[in-house]
Design a protein around this motif. Sequence first.
Motif, PDB file in Angstrom:
ATOM      1  N   ALA A 125       0.942  -1.219   0.001  1.00 10.75           N
ATOM      2  CA  ALA A 125       0.130   0.031  -0.094  1.00 10.75           C
ATOM      3  C   ALA A 125       0.719   1.042   0.041  1.00 10.75           C
ATOM      4  O   ALA A 125       0.556   2.195  -0.795  1.00 10.75           O
ATOM      5  CB  ALA A 125      -0.826   0.057   1.354  1.00 10.75           C
ATOM      6  N   GLY A 126       1.835   1.252   0.702  1.00  5.62           N
ATOM      7  CA  GLY A 126       2.968   2.506   0.686  1.00  5.62           C
ATOM      8  C   GLY A 126       3.602   2.812  -0.528  1.00  5.62           C
ATOM      9  O   GLY A 126       3.509   3.689  -0.860  1.00  5.62           O
ATOM     10  N   LYS A 127       3.835   1.521  -1.138  1.00  2.00           N
ATOM     11  CA  LYS A 127       4.653   1.420  -2.501  1.00  2.00           C
ATOM     12  C   LYS A 127       3.677   2.189  -3.687  1.00  2.00           C
ATOM     13  O   LYS A 127       4.022   3.170  -4.100  1.00  2.00           O
ATOM     14  CB  LYS A 127       5.020   0.418  -3.030  1.00  2.00           C
ATOM     15  N   LEU A 128       2.403   1.621  -3.586  1.00  3.81           N
ATOM     16  CA  LEU A 128       1.314   2.040  -4.502  1.00  3.81           C
ATOM     17  C   LEU A 128       1.055   3.855  -4.133  1.00  3.81           C
ATOM     18  O   LEU A 128       0.915   4.431  -5.089  1.00  3.81           O
ATOM     19  CB  LEU A 128      -0.002   1.489  -4.296  1.00  3.81           C
ATOM     20  N   GLU A 148       3.530   5.962  -5.835  1.00  2.00           N
ATOM     21  CA  GLU A 148       3.200   5.953  -7.254  1.00  2.00           C
ATOM     22  C   GLU A 148       2.105   6.803  -7.560  1.00  2.00           C
ATOM     23  O   GLU A 148       2.173   7.528  -8.673  1.00  2.00           O
ATOM     24  CB  GLU A 148       3.057   4.308  -7.766  1.00  2.00           C
ATOM     25  N   ILE A 149       1.014   6.566  -6.824  1.00  2.00           N
ATOM     26  CA  ILE A 149      -0.318   7.408  -6.914  1.00  2.00           C
ATOM     27  C   ILE A 149       0.307   9.153  -6.808  1.00  2.00           C
ATOM     28  O   ILE A 149      -0.254   9.778  -7.752  1.00  2.00           O
ATOM     29  CB  ILE A 149      -1.341   7.044  -6.013  1.00  2.00           C
ATOM     30  N   GLY A 150       1.029   9.210  -5.794  1.00  2.00           N
ATOM     31  CA  GLY A 150       1.335  10.465  -5.398  1.00  2.00           C
ATOM     32  C   GLY A 150       2.388  11.114  -6.314  1.00  2.00           C
ATOM     33  O   GLY A 150       2.246  12.347  -6.883  1.00  2.00           O
ATOM     34  N   GLU A 168      -7.588   0.435  -1.288  1.00  2.00           N
ATOM     35  CA  GLU A 168      -8.416   1.523  -0.512  1.00  2.00           C
ATOM     36  C   GLU A 168      -7.092   2.291   0.487  1.00  2.00           C
ATOM     37  O   GLU A 168      -7.186   3.396   0.495  1.00  2.00           O
ATOM     38  CB  GLU A 168      -9.272   1.002   0.589  1.00  2.00           C
ATOM     39  N   ASN A 169      -6.264   1.313   1.120  1.00  2.00           N
ATOM     40  CA  ASN A 169      -5.268   1.672   1.871  1.00  2.00           C
ATOM     41  C   ASN A 169      -4.418   2.647   1.207  1.00  2.00           C
ATOM     42  O   ASN A 169      -4.048   3.893   1.756  1.00  2.00           O
ATOM     43  CB  ASN A 169      -4.510   0.748   2.694  1.00  2.00           C
ATOM     44  N   ALA A 170      -3.972   2.306  -0.166  1.00  2.82           N
ATOM     45  CA  ALA A 170      -3.038   3.107  -0.924  1.00  2.82           C
ATOM     46  C   ALA A 170      -3.588   4.460  -1.361  1.00  2.82           C
ATOM     47  O   ALA A 170      -3.034   5.469  -1.144  1.00  2.82           O
ATOM     48  CB  ALA A 170      -2.776   2.384  -2.227  1.00  2.82           C
ATOM     49  N   THR A 171      -4.797   4.633  -1.628  1.00  2.00           N
ATOM     50  CA  THR A 171      -5.441   5.634  -2.161  1.00  2.00           C
ATOM     51  C   THR A 171      -5.744   6.734  -0.857  1.00  2.00           C
ATOM     52  O   THR A 171      -5.595   7.790  -0.963  1.00  2.00           O
ATOM     53  CB  THR A 171      -6.813   5.387  -2.823  1.00  2.00           C
ATOM     54  N   GLY A 172      -5.939   6.097   0.181  1.00  2.00           N
ATOM     55  CA  GLY A 172      -6.164   6.960   1.257  1.00  2.00           C
ATOM     56  C   GLY A 172      -4.802   7.458   1.892  1.00  2.00           C
ATOM     57  O   GLY A 172      -4.828   8.814   2.232  1.00  2.00           O
ATOM     58  N   ALA A 206      -2.417   8.159  -0.168  1.00  2.00           N
ATOM     59  CA  ALA A 206      -2.033   9.165  -1.034  1.00  2.00           C
ATOM     60  C   ALA A 206      -3.001  10.367  -0.901  1.00  2.00           C
ATOM     61  O   ALA A 206      -2.501  11.510  -1.590  1.00  2.00           O
ATOM     62  CB  ALA A 206      -2.118   8.644  -2.604  1.00  2.00           C
ATOM     63  N   GLY A 207      -4.083  10.389  -0.389  1.00  2.00           N
ATOM     64  CA  GLY A 207      -4.917  11.439   0.012  1.00  2.00           C
ATOM     65  C   GLY A 207      -5.721  11.788  -1.367  1.00  2.00           C
ATOM     66  O   GLY A 207      -6.078  13.062  -1.431  1.00  2.00           O
TER      67      GLY A 207
END
Length: 118
Positions: free
Chosen positions: A23-26, A29-31, A75-79, A81-82
């Motif tokens: 989730a942190g890695k994703l 990437e989203i950021g 969900e965790n990753a998008t959360g 990334a904000g």
Amino acid sequence: MAETAQTQQTDDSRRAARAERKAGKLAKEIGAFAAAHGGAEGQLAYLGQAGTRIVLVGADGAWGDLVAPSYAVAENATGKAGITVHEAFDGDFAAKVRTGPYEWSRMAGIQVGGPSNG
């Protein structure tokens, strides 16, 4: 019996740690996508056993996607990334996507003289 319970706890904690790292890695990437495109919004699409697709649309209309191993990780990753996450990819959200000649030729294939998709 106690060893089995302890082994299960160890396995569960390893899975949880692995999911948190993914989730942190994703999220990074989203950021990076959001930073490169003036911000981003997303939508999560469940793919079954393959995981969950995170569809990203930048403020400039650029789009891309990532695949998470599960809906919870997505969900965790998008959360982390904000970003704003939409329930569906329709209406105003879909209208933000800007496609270029490459996408049109790939979607239409030989119908408009683009490369064949076969």
